[in-house]
Design a protein around this motif. Structure first.
Motif, mmCIF file in Angstrom:
data_model
loop_
_atom_site.group_PDB
_atom_site.id
_atom_site.type_symbol
_atom_site.label_atom_id
_atom_site.label_comp_id
_atom_site.label_asym_id
_atom_site.label_seq_id
_atom_site.Cartn_x
_atom_site.Cartn_y
_atom_site.Cartn_z
ATOM 1 N N TYR A 181 0.828 -1.200 0.000
ATOM 2 C CA TYR A 181 0.000 0.000 0.000
ATOM 3 C C TYR A 181 0.867 1.256 0.000
ATOM 4 N N PHE A 182 1.857 1.288 0.883
ATOM 5 C CA PHE A 182 2.721 2.469 0.972
ATOM 6 C C PHE A 182 3.516 2.672 -0.315
ATOM 7 N N SER A 183 4.129 1.593 -0.813
ATOM 8 C CA SER A 183 4.973 1.743 -2.003
ATOM 9 C C SER A 183 4.142 2.081 -3.240
ATOM 10 N N HIS A 184 2.873 1.668 -3.249
ATOM 11 C CA HIS A 184 1.998 1.990 -4.360
ATOM 12 C C HIS A 184 1.485 3.425 -4.257
ATOM 13 N N ARG A 185 1.192 3.847 -3.026
ATOM 14 C CA ARG A 185 0.647 5.193 -2.837
ATOM 15 C C ARG A 185 1.703 6.261 -3.056
ATOM 16 N N PHE A 186 2.894 6.062 -2.473
ATOM 17 C CA PHE A 186 3.920 7.105 -2.524
ATOM 18 C C PHE A 186 4.868 6.875 -3.694
ATOM 19 N N ARG A 187 4.685 7.666 -4.729
ATOM 20 C CA ARG A 187 5.532 7.523 -5.915
ATOM 21 C C ARG A 187 6.886 8.188 -5.718
ATOM 22 N N HIS A 188 6.948 9.125 -4.784
ATOM 23 C CA HIS A 188 8.207 9.808 -4.499
ATOM 24 C C HIS A 188 8.431 9.866 -2.992
ATOM 25 N N VAL A 189 9.589 9.394 -2.571
ATOM 26 C CA VAL A 189 10.005 9.458 -1.169
ATOM 27 C C VAL A 189 11.237 10.354 -1.104
ATOM 28 N N LEU A 190 11.164 11.406 -0.283
ATOM 29 C CA LEU A 190 12.252 12.384 -0.215
ATOM 30 C C LEU A 190 12.698 12.544 1.237
ATOM 31 N N VAL A 191 14.013 12.538 1.456
ATOM 32 C CA VAL A 191 14.549 12.647 2.811
ATOM 33 C C VAL A 191 15.608 13.734 2.854
ATOM 34 N N ASP A 192 15.457 14.641 3.813
ATOM 35 C CA ASP A 192 16.462 15.680 4.026
ATOM 36 C C ASP A 192 17.391 15.252 5.156
ATOM 37 N N GLU A 193 18.589 15.857 5.226
ATOM 38 C CA GLU A 193 19.581 15.529 6.260
ATOM 39 C C GLU A 193 19.823 14.014 6.300
ATOM 40 N N TYR A 194 20.006 13.439 5.125
ATOM 41 C CA TYR A 194 20.088 11.979 5.021
ATOM 42 C C TYR A 194 21.289 11.399 5.776
ATOM 43 N N GLN A 195 22.321 12.226 6.010
ATOM 44 C CA GLN A 195 23.496 11.735 6.715
ATOM 45 C C GLN A 195 23.174 11.311 8.149
ATOM 46 N N ASP A 196 22.027 11.725 8.661
ATOM 47 C CA ASP A 196 21.662 11.410 10.040
ATOM 48 C C ASP A 196 20.726 10.224 10.169
ATOM 49 N N THR A 197 20.507 9.470 9.099
ATOM 50 C CA THR A 197 19.674 8.276 9.196
ATOM 51 C C THR A 197 20.441 7.160 9.902
ATOM 52 N N ASN A 198 19.705 6.371 10.667
ATOM 53 C CA ASN A 198 20.300 5.196 11.302
ATOM 54 C C ASN A 198 19.786 3.935 10.598
ATOM 55 N N ALA A 199 20.205 2.790 11.089
ATOM 56 C CA ALA A 199 19.883 1.530 10.407
ATOM 57 C C ALA A 199 18.384 1.262 10.357
ATOM 58 N N THR A 200 17.672 1.569 11.439
ATOM 59 C CA THR A 200 16.234 1.339 11.466
ATOM 60 C C THR A 200 15.524 2.225 10.458
ATOM 61 N N GLN A 201 15.906 3.496 10.414
ATOM 62 C CA GLN A 201 15.293 4.416 9.452
ATOM 63 C C GLN A 201 15.607 3.991 8.017
ATOM 64 N N TYR A 202 16.824 3.517 7.798
ATOM 65 C CA TYR A 202 17.216 3.056 6.464
ATOM 66 C C TYR A 202 16.347 1.885 6.008
ATOM 67 N N GLU A 203 16.093 0.929 6.915
ATOM 68 C CA GLU A 203 15.265 -0.216 6.555
ATOM 69 C C GLU A 203 13.824 0.210 6.270
ATOM 70 N N VAL A 204 13.312 1.173 7.042
ATOM 71 C CA VAL A 204 11.978 1.706 6.781
ATOM 72 C C VAL A 204 11.918 2.317 5.390
ATOM 73 N N LEU A 205 12.920 3.115 5.058
ATOM 74 C CA LEU A 205 12.934 3.783 3.756
ATOM 75 C C LEU A 205 12.963 2.784 2.605
ATOM 76 N N LYS A 206 13.757 1.738 2.743
ATOM 77 C CA LYS A 206 13.827 0.733 1.675
ATOM 78 C C LYS A 206 12.461 0.115 1.410
ATOM 79 N N LEU A 207 11.726 -0.163 2.474
ATOM 80 C CA LEU A 207 10.414 -0.774 2.300
ATOM 81 C C LEU A 207 9.383 0.225 1.784
ATOM 82 N N LEU A 208 9.523 1.495 2.174
ATOM 83 C CA LEU A 208 8.620 2.515 1.647
ATOM 84 C C LEU A 208 8.809 2.693 0.146
#
Length: 232
Positions: A181-208
């Motif tokens: 549902y999320f990957s179908h709904r959101f055609r564009h995922v944008l993240v600012d200050e990406y250098q501050d992502t941690n492993a959990t946030q990275y895994e969330v982003l991959k699935l989004l």
């Protein structure tokens, strides 16, 4: 500026509707500024697209989809002091004399150890060895404390800040329909200050992002400030 200009361009050129994008940053102040700038550039009201901090969007997602992992929508979010209080009670129930030993970490430092492990996706023992070597003497006791802490939160229907990310990731992993549902709904995922992502946030982003969405990251290694909570 880079992120908000791209959001505005995507909307104004008709490549995506406001409902089809999600924009994420790290602090409430930055998120508020991001939404304000998009509104100024496009006239689109902030409520028309998903934008905010990782934790606020995780919160929003769990209110809607948390029941897929048995999380009632009525959960309450603990602040830092309340989280430490629940952890203190959990430790006392598991080992009543633990905090009486002056060489053992107090609830605040102990919570920091558990939080680091959760945000880096590392085992507790490795987390202590790498980031908190001064507490290696209590490594063997930590798994029981972590389990009881999680049980107490679940029974009390409360979440700490790390749960907003961890449970969001759990929803996306355990419910393929929700991830789809999320990957179908959101055609564009944008993240600012990406250098501050941690492993959990990275895994969330991959699935989004999944296999459909386009991903935009803006960051600068020299401006990384969240290494203390697992950013890499």
């Amino acid at each position: 500026r880079v992120l908000t200009t791209r959001v505005a361009w995507l909307i104004q050129t008709g490549q995506v509707s406001p409902l089809g994008l999600i924009a994420v940053t790290f602090t409430n102040k930055a998120a508020k500024e991001m939404l304000h700038r998009v509104h100024e550039l496009t006239g689109v009201e902030p409520g028309r697209f998903w934008g905010g901090t990782f934790h606020s969007i995780g919160h929003r997602s769990l209110r809607t989809h948390g029941e897929t992992i048995g999380l009632p929508r009525t959960f309450t979010i603990l602040d830092a002091e309340e989280s430490e209080g629940v952890l203190r009670d959990a430790v006392d129930e598991t080992d009543r004399g633990f905090f009486k030993d002056k060489t053992h970490p107090k609830p605040g430092p102990l919570h920091a150890i558990l939080s680091m492990a959760r945000n880096t996706q590392l085992p507790l023992a490795e987390t202590v060895t790498r980031f908190f070597p001064q507490h290696e003497a209590v490594i063997d006791r930590l798994p029981a404390f972590a389990r009881r802490y999680a049980e107490r939160k679940r029974s009390d229907n409360v979440l700490d800040y790390d749960d907003l990310l961890e449970h969001w990731l759990e929803v996306l992993r355990r419910s393929p329909e929700t991830a789809e549902y999320f990957s179908h709904r959101f055609r564009h995922v944008l993240v600012d200050e990406y250098q501050d992502t941690n492993a959990t946030q990275y895994e969330v982003l991959k699935l989004l992002v999944g296999e459909r969405a386009r991903f935009t990251a803006v960051g600068d290694d020299d401006q990384s400030i969240y290494g203390w909570r697992g950013a890499t």
